[in-house]
Design a protein around this motif. Sequence first.
Motif, PDB file in Angstrom:
ATOM      1  N   ASP A 258       0.826  -1.201   0.000  1.00  0.00           N
ATOM      2  CA  ASP A 258       0.000   0.000   0.000  1.00  0.00           C
ATOM      3  C   ASP A 258       0.865   1.258   0.000  1.00  0.00           C
ATOM      4  OD1 ASP A 258      -2.370  -1.371  -0.040  1.00  0.00           O
ATOM      5  OD2 ASP A 258      -2.714  -1.279   2.123  1.00  0.00           O
TER       6      ASP A 258
ATOM      7  N   THR B 158      -5.762   1.739  -2.519  1.00  0.00           N
ATOM      8  CA  THR B 158      -4.588   1.305  -3.283  1.00  0.00           C
ATOM      9  C   THR B 158      -4.990   0.882  -4.687  1.00  0.00           C
ATOM     10  OG1 THR B 158      -3.390   0.610  -1.295  1.00  0.00           O
ATOM     11  CG2 THR B 158      -2.697  -0.369  -3.377  1.00  0.00           C
TER      12      THR B 158
ATOM     13  N   ILE C  87      -5.081  -5.783  -0.148  1.00  0.00           N
ATOM     14  CA  ILE C  87      -4.923  -4.524  -0.866  1.00  0.00           C
ATOM     15  C   ILE C  87      -6.185  -3.694  -0.675  1.00  0.00           C
ATOM     16  CG2 ILE C  87      -4.483  -3.463  -3.113  1.00  0.00           C
ATOM     17  CD1 ILE C  87      -3.159  -6.083  -3.939  1.00  0.00           C
TER      18      ILE C  87
ATOM     19  N   ILE D 251       2.632   1.827  -3.417  1.00  0.00           N
ATOM     20  CA  ILE D 251       1.758   2.391  -4.445  1.00  0.00           C
ATOM     21  C   ILE D 251       1.457   3.861  -4.147  1.00  0.00           C
ATOM     22  CG2 ILE D 251      -0.504   2.238  -5.546  1.00  0.00           C
ATOM     23  CD1 ILE D 251       1.513   0.068  -6.364  1.00  0.00           C
ATOM     24  N   GLN D 252       1.304   4.205  -2.885  1.00  0.00           N
ATOM     25  CA  GLN D 252       1.069   5.609  -2.528  1.00  0.00           C
ATOM     26  C   GLN D 252       2.255   6.493  -2.936  1.00  0.00           C
ATOM     27  OE1 GLN D 252       0.266   5.545   1.680  1.00  0.00           O
ATOM     28  NE2 GLN D 252      -1.592   4.299   1.439  1.00  0.00           N
TER      29      GLN D 252
END
Length: 336
Positions: free
Chosen positions: A226, A311, A307, A229-230
């Motif tokens: 997470d 996300t 997930i 991806i952020q």
Amino acid sequence: FRSPRPGSSLSYEIIIRLRACKMARALAFLGFLALCQVALSVNPQGHQMVVDWDGVDKYETATQGDVGENNDRDEPTSTNLSQRPQIHHYLRGAQPEGQTYDYLWEKNMVVCACAKCGSSSLYFFLYKSLFSKDWPYTDKPWIQDLWSNRWEGKWGSLEAHEVQEKMAQSGTFSFALIRDPKQRLLSAYNSKISCDAGDANDRQFMVPDLLKLAGEPLGPWCLSFDRFIQVLAKVHSLGKANELDVHFMPQSDGCFKDMPASKWSALATISDKQAAAKLAWHMGMKDWTGGFPETHQSPSHAHEMKISDWTNFLLDNITHLEYTELGLEKSSLPAL
């Protein structure tokens, strides 16, 4: 040692002679450096050479030579280049800045394979088709190092304007290896960023570099998926996606930065057996019926991951243009 001239002291005479000796040696050394500069900057046929002081030529233009005998010591092998186009032939470890494209001289073929797309399998396949044997090495330089002596000078490297000119010619075959963008990011995460898997040596510089690019404070040397991806989403929002490490950079900023996907002769994933057969036919292996060889794969922990919806939303946003460019149907990761 001769006696000093009349009217001069011995100490004064010694000083004068030492200064004369130093001056002569300095002039001789400067002359030697000038000769070295000429010898290194221009080869016997007048082509400009750029040389680094680690002993590796950054590039060379085409010169004539006879094909030498290969040996077990990876000695450099001269190659007959008289029929090759006048395109810079970049040697190992010294490609120019910016996106470049691999060019297989004797097959008039442009090749591009993104990181985490199965490039090892592709190059194992190409090596076998060129040398009629499997890649025999288990140490560095690795198979992706196309400018090492192990490839015997088979490859060149094209810059943006060169690949555009080359691919505009009807006789050029171009092949790009692609992968589902979300699955590729998951694979890159597992091998480069995850706290539970992957290469710790890679993590110790890839994670700080990624955080720095996003303008985020440095923290632990690994990230959750997470968080990964952020951070990627922030890099995209800053317009810096093309500055990402090649394992995370969108394919649209790599192989298709200068030539859109529609201009390539073939686009394929590593599991595409029909594409493997088409490439084998171009390489002269018209009886090939198998796919690309199987090699190492990064471990997948998608079934163990949770997930979040946020996300998945970010993933959709940062991969949207990539799916559009590649003409792929948007997928979703299995672990929700």
